[in-house]
Design a protein around this motif. Structure first.
Motif, PDB file in Angstrom:
ATOM      1  N   GLN A   1       0.816  -1.214   0.000  1.00  0.00           N
ATOM      2  CA  GLN A   1       0.000   0.000   0.000  1.00  0.00           C
ATOM      3  C   GLN A   1       0.850   1.264   0.000  1.00  0.00           C
ATOM      4  OE1 GLN A   1      -3.620  -0.402  -0.080  1.00  0.00           O
ATOM      5  NE2 GLN A   1      -3.170   1.567  -1.041  1.00  0.00           N
ATOM      6  N   TYR A   2       1.902   1.258   0.818  1.00  0.00           N
ATOM      7  CA  TYR A   2       2.792   2.420   0.892  1.00  0.00           C
ATOM      8  C   TYR A   2       3.422   2.669  -0.474  1.00  0.00           C
ATOM      9  CZ  TYR A   2       6.748   5.235   2.782  1.00  0.00           C
ATOM     10  OH  TYR A   2       7.671   6.213   3.054  1.00  0.00           O
ATOM     11  N   ARG A   3       3.877   1.593  -1.115  1.00  0.00           N
ATOM     12  CA  ARG A   3       4.498   1.730  -2.431  1.00  0.00           C
ATOM     13  C   ARG A   3       3.495   2.266  -3.448  1.00  0.00           C
ATOM     14  NH1 ARG A   3       9.151  -1.353  -3.278  1.00  0.00           N
ATOM     15  NH2 ARG A   3       9.094  -0.341  -5.319  1.00  0.00           N
ATOM     16  N   SER A   4       2.304   1.700  -3.426  1.00  0.00           N
ATOM     17  CA  SER A   4       1.285   2.115  -4.381  1.00  0.00           C
ATOM     18  C   SER A   4       0.851   3.564  -4.150  1.00  0.00           C
ATOM     19  CB  SER A   4       0.088   1.164  -4.290  1.00  0.00           C
ATOM     20  OG  SER A   4      -0.974   1.656  -5.067  1.00  0.00           O
ATOM     21  N   ASP A   5       0.647   3.928  -2.893  1.00  0.00           N
ATOM     22  CA  ASP A   5       0.270   5.313  -2.572  1.00  0.00           C
ATOM     23  C   ASP A   5       1.363   6.283  -3.024  1.00  0.00           C
ATOM     24  OD1 ASP A   5      -2.015   4.298  -1.430  1.00  0.00           O
ATOM     25  OD2 ASP A   5      -1.423   4.661   0.649  1.00  0.00           O
ATOM     26  N   SER A   6       2.608   5.903  -2.780  1.00  0.00           N
ATOM     27  CA  SER A   6       3.730   6.770  -3.176  1.00  0.00           C
ATOM     28  C   SER A   6       3.795   6.896  -4.689  1.00  0.00           C
ATOM     29  CB  SER A   6       5.058   6.200  -2.664  1.00  0.00           C
ATOM     30  OG  SER A   6       5.013   6.027  -1.273  1.00  0.00           O
ATOM     31  N   LYS A   7       3.548   5.780  -5.352  1.00  0.00           N
ATOM     32  CA  LYS A   7       3.603   5.785  -6.809  1.00  0.00           C
ATOM     33  C   LYS A   7       2.525   6.695  -7.400  1.00  0.00           C
ATOM     34  CE  LYS A   7       3.885   2.681 -10.739  1.00  0.00           C
ATOM     35  NZ  LYS A   7       4.103   1.303 -11.178  1.00  0.00           N
ATOM     36  N   THR A   8       1.346   6.638  -6.817  1.00  0.00           N
ATOM     37  CA  THR A   8       0.252   7.499  -7.281  1.00  0.00           C
ATOM     38  C   THR A   8       0.647   8.968  -7.190  1.00  0.00           C
ATOM     39  OG1 THR A   8      -1.349   5.853  -6.565  1.00  0.00           O
ATOM     40  CG2 THR A   8      -2.184   8.079  -6.905  1.00  0.00           C
ATOM     41  N   VAL A   9       1.270   9.339  -6.077  1.00  0.00           N
ATOM     42  CA  VAL A   9       1.708  10.730  -5.900  1.00  0.00           C
ATOM     43  C   VAL A   9       2.784  11.069  -6.933  1.00  0.00           C
ATOM     44  CG1 VAL A   9       2.781  12.379  -4.307  1.00  0.00           C
ATOM     45  CG2 VAL A   9       1.203  10.648  -3.418  1.00  0.00           C
ATOM     46  N   CYS A  10       3.780  10.195  -7.051  1.00  0.00           N
ATOM     47  CA  CYS A  10       4.927  10.493  -7.920  1.00  0.00           C
ATOM     48  C   CYS A  10       4.517  10.564  -9.388  1.00  0.00           C
ATOM     49  CB  CYS A  10       6.033   9.462  -7.705  1.00  0.00           C
ATOM     50  SG  CYS A  10       6.834   9.654  -6.100  1.00  0.00           S
ATOM     51  N   ARG A  11       3.596   9.708  -9.797  1.00  0.00           N
ATOM     52  CA  ARG A  11       3.116   9.773 -11.181  1.00  0.00           C
ATOM     53  C   ARG A  11       2.428  11.102 -11.454  1.00  0.00           C
ATOM     54  NH1 ARG A  11       1.286   4.761 -13.983  1.00  0.00           N
ATOM     55  NH2 ARG A  11      -0.603   5.928 -14.396  1.00  0.00           N
ATOM     56  N   GLU A  12       1.656  11.543 -10.455  1.00  0.00           N
ATOM     57  CA  GLU A  12       0.932  12.807 -10.588  1.00  0.00           C
ATOM     58  C   GLU A  12       1.915  13.972 -10.714  1.00  0.00           C
ATOM     59  OE1 GLU A  12      -2.227  11.820 -10.925  1.00  0.00           O
ATOM     60  OE2 GLU A  12      -2.550  13.904 -11.531  1.00  0.00           O
ATOM     61  N   VAL A  13       3.005  13.896  -9.962  1.00  0.00           N
ATOM     62  CA  VAL A  13       4.047  14.932 -10.058  1.00  0.00           C
ATOM     63  C   VAL A  13       4.604  14.946 -11.480  1.00  0.00           C
ATOM     64  CG1 VAL A  13       6.301  15.734  -9.227  1.00  0.00           C
ATOM     65  CG2 VAL A  13       4.705  14.638  -7.626  1.00  0.00           C
ATOM     66  N   TYR A  14       4.862  13.769 -11.994  1.00  0.00           N
ATOM     67  CA  TYR A  14       5.440  13.680 -13.340  1.00  0.00           C
ATOM     68  C   TYR A  14       4.472  14.198 -14.408  1.00  0.00           C
ATOM     69  CZ  TYR A  14       7.362  11.771 -17.635  1.00  0.00           C
ATOM     70  OH  TYR A  14       7.847  11.650 -18.906  1.00  0.00           O
TER      71      TYR A  14
END
Ligand SMILES: *[C@@H]1O[C@H](CO)[C@@H](O)[C@H](O)[C@H]1NC(C)=O
Ligand SMILES: *[C@@H]1O[C@H](CO)[C@@H](O)[C@H](O)[C@H]1NC(C)=O
Length: 252
Positions: free
Chosen positions: A75-88
């Motif tokens: 979950q932590y990885r997925s949540d972080s990925k969602t944020v980072c993709r949005e930044v990109y």
């Protein structure tokens, strides 16, 4: 955005297609069932991320296992990925100039201190500055994998980054070594806290002041990424802010 729309559309279709029985939500009365610890801790975590729960000192003891499962699991990885993709996705839309920078916090944003927190109850133990400084001095923190992917993508877009951390100026050498070791090898500025300049000042003030100095020296903060609300609030916060998850500690 497209992904989100697709996701929402899929959920709508799925709901439509299957046969969900809809029950009216009822007010719970005291004698009708308790929520499980897992449900209560998920609510606690949501409250933390939404900045509804503030100034907390430690993770509730009952939630230690919940937090451990979260940060060690998918979950932590997925949540972080969602944020980072949005930044990109956001960064890609920008016309970058020479003056533009993205600001990143360091701990639990670029670097992961899970080796430390796993030995200290995942935030259930009260923060111990001495013990944490000893850990920082080892220079063994991992990169947060999703942020590292984002960092590489921003580099390939030619975006400059500034790292702004509560770590102290005395921790510069080990912080530089640790960052480079794990793949964050280039930055415009690494700003560490000078305790002499900020005695008695809050983190919010420290970070806002340093961001103001950046802007006054000609930079434009186009994005700001951190795991604490104190990274993202206050003045000169940047054109957009992005909150990474962190249920282990609160910096007020
Ligand atoms: C970026 O520049 C292009 C070409 O000059 C322009 O068409 C576009 O609107 C600009 N985008 C933003 C977000 O300013
Ligand atoms: C904080 O950590 C230091 C170094 O590990 C230790 O000596 C000290 O007893 C700790 N303090 C508390 C209150 O646990």
């Amino acid at each position: 955005m497209k992904v989100l729309v697709l996701f929402v559309a899929t959920v709508l279709v799925a709901c439509h297609a299957s046969d969900y029985q809809m029950y009216p939500l009822r007010l719970k009365t005291s004698h009708v069932g308790q929520y499980s610890t897992e449900v209560l801790c998920a609510s606690w975590r949501l409250g933390v991320e939404a900045n509804n729960l503030i100034k907390w000192k430690t993770v509730p003891e009952a939630c230690q296992e919940f937090v451990a499962d979260y940060v060690l699991g998918n979950q932590y990885r997925s949540d972080s990925k969602t944020v980072c993709r949005e930044v990109y996705f956001y960064a890609k839309t920008l016309n970058i100039t020479d003056k533009d920078v993205f600001v990143f916090d360091v701990d639990e944003t670029l670097l992961c201190n899970l080796q430390y927190y796993s030995k200290h109850g995942f935030g259930v133990e009260r923060f111990n500055a001495t013990a944490f400084a000893n850990w920082v001095a080892e220079g063994e923190a991992y990169a947060l994998p999703e942020t590292l992917v984002l960092y590489d993508k921003l580099m390939s877009l030619g975006i400059k980054v500034v790292f702004l951390t509560e770590r102290l100026v005395s921790q510069r050498a080990i912080t530089v070594a640790n960052l480079k070791d794990v793949g964050f090898d280039k930055w415009e500025k690494l700003i560490l806290k000078d305790p002499a300049a900020y005695t008695g000042k809050s983190t919010l003030t420290y970070k806002a002041t340093e961001r103001r100095k950046l802007e006054e020296s000609g930079y434009r903060i186009i994005g700001n990424v951190g795991d604490q609300w104190t990274d993202l609030m206050g003045s000169y916060r940047g054109l957009r802010t992005f909150k990474l998850p962190n249920p282990m500690y609160y910096i007020g």
